[in-house]
Design a protein around this motif. Sequence first.
Motif: not given
Length: 322
Positions: A91, A94-95, A98-99, A276, A279-280, A283
């Motif tokens: 996970s 994935s972030t 995306a970044q 982002l 989210v980072m 996580a």
Amino acid sequence: MTLVTYSDSDDEHVQPLKKRKTSNATTINALPPLPSTFHDLYSSTARVSTSDDPSLHGGRRRVVPHVEGNWPTHVYFEWHPNQTESKLLSSLLSTVQAQAEASDPHVTGHPAATQKVHSLLQSELGVPLPLHVSLSRPLVFRTETKDIFVERVTAAIARADVRPFAVNPTELAWHGNEDMTRWFLVLRVAKPDGDDMRKLLEACNKVVVGMGQPALYTEENAAERKAKTTALKKTRPREAENAGNSKAADAFHISIAWSLHPPPPSTDSEAAATLLGKVMEAAMNEVRKLRIPFSEVKLKIGRDVSVLPLNAKKAEGRSILG
């Protein structure tokens, strides 16, 4: 296909499946965990080329070219994340991906499509891979000296008299290799109580230097890297910026991904960057809760892996005061 045989020792013997009856159905007991040495049987993949062919390895090039009679060597701790830990790390990656995809290709100088973050969590076939904390640089020994190195490192680890311990991740960072040809996404880890990891590093470094090889995480390493970063600023400022910001060269860490290009700058959209980032951080807050146990050091020479246990009896016999 040849079946794998197991040791007859009590702690590594695999028991046959046993059935037990319950009120509603008959169930099968879960299999015990595989012995730690099982993974070492498949620690290397089959070679498909006798020369360095980057096209076979996602564009990667050997840091140390292969020479007949030379044995690539590495001393390290090994971690096999369980299913829950793997999902958490996936996970996080994935972030990060995306970044990278949201970055401005005109700033990085590379098309956004090429900013691929390659996971080290699993193989291309989806097989989970072990992660590592290094206790040595990538080393090379000749045939006539490799066995001497094994004997000396084995003795040095035993003399260090370190008991099993656990570490936890502290932060996420990008770290360029010495040649700035690859960048690794790493989890830095906090030192354990008693700084036992450092004791083992010093023990290994003493052996390595004594055999004419470069040590790991020394003041000389830091000075050399600073000089390379200064020189790199003249021709590749973006790469130099990221190399200079990374402190992973001077700290223990676990690599979880890699890229052929330097870390991307902030995203074009401030709102997207903020999202982002949240989210980072969420996580990473979960990742920081992980406790990663180490009870043995591994020494790999070529395809052969030696397991050097830490002093488990010392851990069992210590008082409540340590």
